[in-house]
Design an enzyme around this catalytic site. Sequence first.
Site, short mmCIF file in Angstrom:
data_model
loop_
_atom_site.label_atom_id
_atom_site.label_comp_id
_atom_site.label_asym_id
_atom_site.label_seq_id
_atom_site.Cartn_x
_atom_site.Cartn_y
_atom_site.Cartn_z
N CYS A 128 42.79 19.92 25.84
CA CYS A 128 41.68 19.60 24.94
C CYS A 128 40.85 18.43 25.49
O CYS A 128 41.29 17.68 26.36
CB CYS A 128 42.22 19.27 23.56
SG CYS A 128 40.96 19.25 22.27
N ASP A 129 39.67 18.28 24.91
CA ASP A 129 38.58 17.49 25.50
C ASP A 129 38.98 16.13 26.07
O ASP A 129 38.69 15.83 27.22
CB ASP A 129 37.48 17.27 24.46
CG ASP A 129 36.77 18.56 24.10
OD1 ASP A 129 37.13 19.61 24.65
OD2 ASP A 129 35.86 18.51 23.26
N CYS A 200 38.57 25.98 24.33
CA CYS A 200 37.38 26.74 23.91
C CYS A 200 36.66 27.31 25.13
O CYS A 200 36.49 26.63 26.14
CB CYS A 200 36.44 25.84 23.13
SG CYS A 200 37.21 25.08 21.68
N GLU A 450 31.71 13.67 16.95
CA GLU A 450 30.83 14.74 17.42
C GLU A 450 30.16 15.40 16.22
O GLU A 450 30.73 15.47 15.14
CB GLU A 450 31.61 15.79 18.20
CG GLU A 450 32.08 15.30 19.55
CD GLU A 450 32.81 16.36 20.35
OE1 GLU A 450 33.07 17.45 19.80
OE2 GLU A 450 33.11 16.11 21.52
N SER A 476 29.24 17.82 20.48
CA SER A 476 30.18 18.71 21.15
C SER A 476 29.50 19.35 22.34
O SER A 476 28.27 19.51 22.38
CB SER A 476 30.63 19.80 20.16
OG SER A 476 31.23 20.87 20.85
#
Length: 562
Positions: A128-129, A200, A450, A476
């Site tokens: 994840c980010d 994603c 975000e 995002s």
Amino acid sequence: MTPTDQPLNRLSRVITQGAHRAPARAMLKAIGFTDEDLAKPIIGIANTWTEIGPCNYHLRELAERVKAGVRAAGGTPMEFCTVSISDGITMGTEGMKASLISREVIADSVELVARGNAFDGLVCLSGCDKTNPGVAMALARLDIPGLILYGGSTAPGECDGKDLTVQDVFEAVGAHSSGKLDDAGLKKVEDAACPGAGACGGQFTANTMAASLELIGLSPMGLNGIPAEDPRKGEAAEACGRIVMDMLRNDLRPSTILTREAFENAIASVAATGGSTNAVLHYLALAREAGVPLTIDDFDAISARTPLLADLKPGGRFTAPDLHAAGGIRLVAQRLLAGGKLHGAAMTVTGRTLAEELASAQETPGQQVVRPFANPIKASGGLVILKGSLAPEGCVIKVAGHERLHHTGPARVFETEDEAFAAVQAGRIDHGDVVVIRYEGPRGGPGMREMLGVTAALMGAGLGETVALLTDGRFSGATRGLMAGHVAPEAFVGGPIALVREGDTVVFDVPTRRLDLKVPEDELAKRRAEWKAPAPRYRTGVFAKYAATVTSASEGAITVAR
């Protein structure tokens, strides 16, 4: 590379060797390590596994494959975990403030475990980010042989013959609130968008950072892009275990890899793929940790000379697995290198230069994801830095498709993201408006939430092409439209965004790189004199610590001792 003449366990031997270390060995033997294991180099496996969300869900299995590779190459792996916050799950809630803050916690915790246990090398598993830049920052601080393997993207979902990502779910929420989509239609999109493990699928922040980590040299070329549930991902994990042992034998460290040229390569890859604006924050932060001079203006200059080659969501048509199938980031980079836009001599974790790694790029016949260098989607890349009376230190927008380059409209001012989202849901935003969301910056939020919920709702409501938005928070990687984030200085410290009032005229002028507030200076001076700093939203705990130590977004929103 020249093999080192130093012992490969030169760091860990202070923990594992000598009669006086018997207590430490006793404790390690309690969990199954042998004398033979403890005589070998110790390789930390920094895992960001969690079962909260799909992005990192599969990393436990990958860790086992990494460990097998380390053992086969003569090392002893020791796995540990750190935190991960899912942006997609927390989006639009107070919990989203934890996301950027977690980047610092990840970097701190990986550094602490590695230093505390004197690891000789490190393999970091990210998904994840914020796990991607967090572990990269830790590697830069530690400067021991180490690399990053990204867990990979999820496959796209499918609904009525259309590929879906989580971006489509957020936009479906906007369509639902405006009456364009009924309950059943929303649930159909929700149920189909995320089919399994992995991050994603668009060129959102996770895939942006994963691709650019290969270009900066911290991840082995071609391995991050393998989708999460592809059987070859496990093979890639084992390869990483072997690669880190080669790095150890050759004393190849992040300080050799993280040069100014490497950062320029990474930024070029973000620009060429229409990547996330969050990359600006993360590479400013990583450069600070690596001691490499880099400013927010460098992103604009590099993006301006880099063509947009990859037709990827959110601005384009395809997903990260599509890019991998077409030839991967290696194909994009090969075209950039041939066009003179990359530094081919930059070193990578494999011990080969970037140019050597790109020589094996293969294009899948008939692919439509990556355009030829001579026929780009756009002549310049997706990242643009605006300055002006509203953003003296700068702000970031993404122009990855055919977005508007000019917008003038009345300010609609909101003190929080929640207020703005409620206004969009209630139909109180009109065509031509400029939505201003403030007090969501690094210190004011804290944590720069975000705004995908708001921006996607605008798109879903049919306002995305006629409304602009600016905020001292973040966007995002799935955000699209004329949206300016990271406006600095932020409202909490008295930046000009704090002085905007309802109805003021705001002007976006992308070609001249300006974001301006059309209010006379004497009126602004009066407002400035009347402005008072708000009380901190958190007075204790990690949010308060972050707010007290974080820098401006224009410096990467990193934490420093004050």
